[in-house]
Write a protein that holds these residues in place. Sequence first.
Motif, short mmCIF file in Angstrom:
data_model
loop_
_atom_site.label_atom_id
_atom_site.label_comp_id
_atom_site.label_asym_id
_atom_site.label_seq_id
_atom_site.Cartn_x
_atom_site.Cartn_y
_atom_site.Cartn_z
N ILE A 164 0.81 -1.22 0.00
CA ILE A 164 0.00 0.00 0.00
C ILE A 164 0.84 1.27 0.00
O ILE A 164 0.53 2.23 -0.70
N LEU A 165 1.93 1.31 0.78
CA LEU A 165 2.71 2.54 0.90
C LEU A 165 3.28 2.99 -0.43
O LEU A 165 3.29 4.18 -0.76
N GLU A 166 3.76 2.04 -1.23
CA GLU A 166 4.38 2.42 -2.49
C GLU A 166 3.37 2.87 -3.55
O GLU A 166 3.73 3.61 -4.47
N VAL A 167 2.09 2.47 -3.42
CA VAL A 167 1.12 2.90 -4.43
C VAL A 167 0.41 4.20 -4.05
O VAL A 167 -0.20 4.84 -4.92
N ILE A 168 0.50 4.61 -2.77
CA ILE A 168 -0.14 5.88 -2.38
C ILE A 168 0.86 7.00 -2.15
O ILE A 168 0.46 8.14 -1.92
N SER A 169 2.15 6.69 -2.22
CA SER A 169 3.19 7.70 -1.94
C SER A 169 3.86 8.15 -3.23
O SER A 169 4.32 7.32 -4.02
N ILE A 195 4.77 -5.95 3.78
CA ILE A 195 5.20 -6.57 2.54
C ILE A 195 5.21 -5.49 1.47
O ILE A 195 4.21 -4.80 1.25
N ALA A 196 6.38 -5.30 0.86
CA ALA A 196 6.58 -4.24 -0.13
C ALA A 196 7.07 -4.84 -1.44
O ALA A 196 7.72 -5.89 -1.46
N VAL A 197 6.75 -4.15 -2.51
CA VAL A 197 7.25 -4.52 -3.83
C VAL A 197 8.39 -3.56 -4.16
O VAL A 197 8.26 -2.35 -3.97
N LEU A 198 9.52 -4.09 -4.59
CA LEU A 198 10.74 -3.29 -4.74
C LEU A 198 11.04 -2.94 -6.19
O LEU A 198 10.80 -3.74 -7.10
N ASP A 199 11.57 -1.73 -6.37
CA ASP A 199 12.02 -1.24 -7.68
C ASP A 199 10.92 -1.29 -8.72
O ASP A 199 11.12 -1.72 -9.85
N THR A 200 9.76 -0.80 -8.33
CA THR A 200 8.59 -0.79 -9.22
C THR A 200 8.22 0.64 -9.59
O THR A 200 8.27 1.54 -8.75
N THR A 201 7.83 0.85 -10.85
CA THR A 201 7.40 2.18 -11.28
C THR A 201 5.95 2.20 -11.76
O THR A 201 5.34 3.25 -11.82
N TYR A 202 5.40 1.03 -12.11
CA TYR A 202 4.02 0.98 -12.58
C TYR A 202 3.44 -0.41 -12.35
O TYR A 202 4.16 -1.40 -12.15
N TRP A 203 2.11 -0.49 -12.39
CA TRP A 203 1.39 -1.76 -12.38
C TRP A 203 0.04 -1.53 -13.04
O TRP A 203 -0.46 -0.41 -13.08
#
Length: 260
Positions: A164-169, A195-203
Motif C-alpha cells: 500500500i505505501l508504495e502505491v499511495i506515496s 510486505i513491499a514490492v521493490l524497484d517498481t514504477t508501474y502496475w
Amino acid sequence: MDSTTHKFYHVHGMDSRSHLDLYFSNKEDMVFAEDTLKFPMAMIHYQLCTGRAEGTFMIDISIGSLIHHLYSVSNSFKKIVILKFQEKCIMELNRWVHDRTGAYDWSHTSSAAAEIEGTRDQLQEKEMRLRSSIMQILKCDFGQENISSPVLLPLANCIISMWILEVISKNEDEYLKNLEKIIKLLKPGGQLLLIAVLDTTYWFAGAERFHCFKCNEEFVKNAFGKLGLSIDYYSVQRRCNVSDIIDYKAMLFIVGRKGE
C-alpha cells in the motif's frame, strides 16, 4: 489510455475484481502465485507461529480486496479490523465475509494456508474462523491525521500492510509520512508486518496503468529506523515470474517493532 499516464490507486480507484484476477487468482495464466500468494502467506505464518507477534487485536491496511494473508492471523488474533481506500473493495470483502452470492472464490488460498499450517482437514473451519475474526471493514483516508476518521480505533497489537505505501506515496517524504500514520495505530511494543514490492514504477489493473513509488530494500529499512521501528526480521524474494503488467524486481517482507 496513454501508456505514459499513471493513475493513483487511492485517488482514482481501480477495478478490484480485475486486480484479483490478474495477481491473486487460480487461473492458469496467473503467473504471480509464488510472489503474491505463497510468499506473504508463508512469511506471515512463520512470524505468527513462532510467537513473535502476540495479542488480540490486529489491523490490516493492504491493497485491493485481499484476505489470503489473514488465515494465519485469525489463528492468533481474535479481532481483525480491515482498512480500505475504496468502497468497491469494501463491498468485495463484505461479499466474502458474509458468504454472499458472487463473492470472490478464495478456495485456492484456504487450501494453500492449510498446506502451510499442516491442517488440510480443516478447510471449512479455517474460512469460518477468519470470517468470524473480521470485526469491521472501514474506509481510510491518509489525508487525515487519524486515517480511520471518524472512527477512533484502539491501538493494535499488530498491523499488517501489504503493497500500500508504495502505491499511495509520490516520493520519499510522502512515504515516511504515510508510514508514520500507520505506526500511530500500533501499541508500544507492537509489530508492523510489511510486505513491499521493490524497484517498481508501474502496475496494471485491467487496462489502467497505476503509479508506484520506486523504492529498494535499504530505503525501507532506513524508513523503519527513522520512525523508531527496530527490525526484528526481514526476507527478500527475487521475482519469480515474467510479465509486463508490473515491473517489480523483488518482494520484501520486513517486521518492525515499535519502541516501548
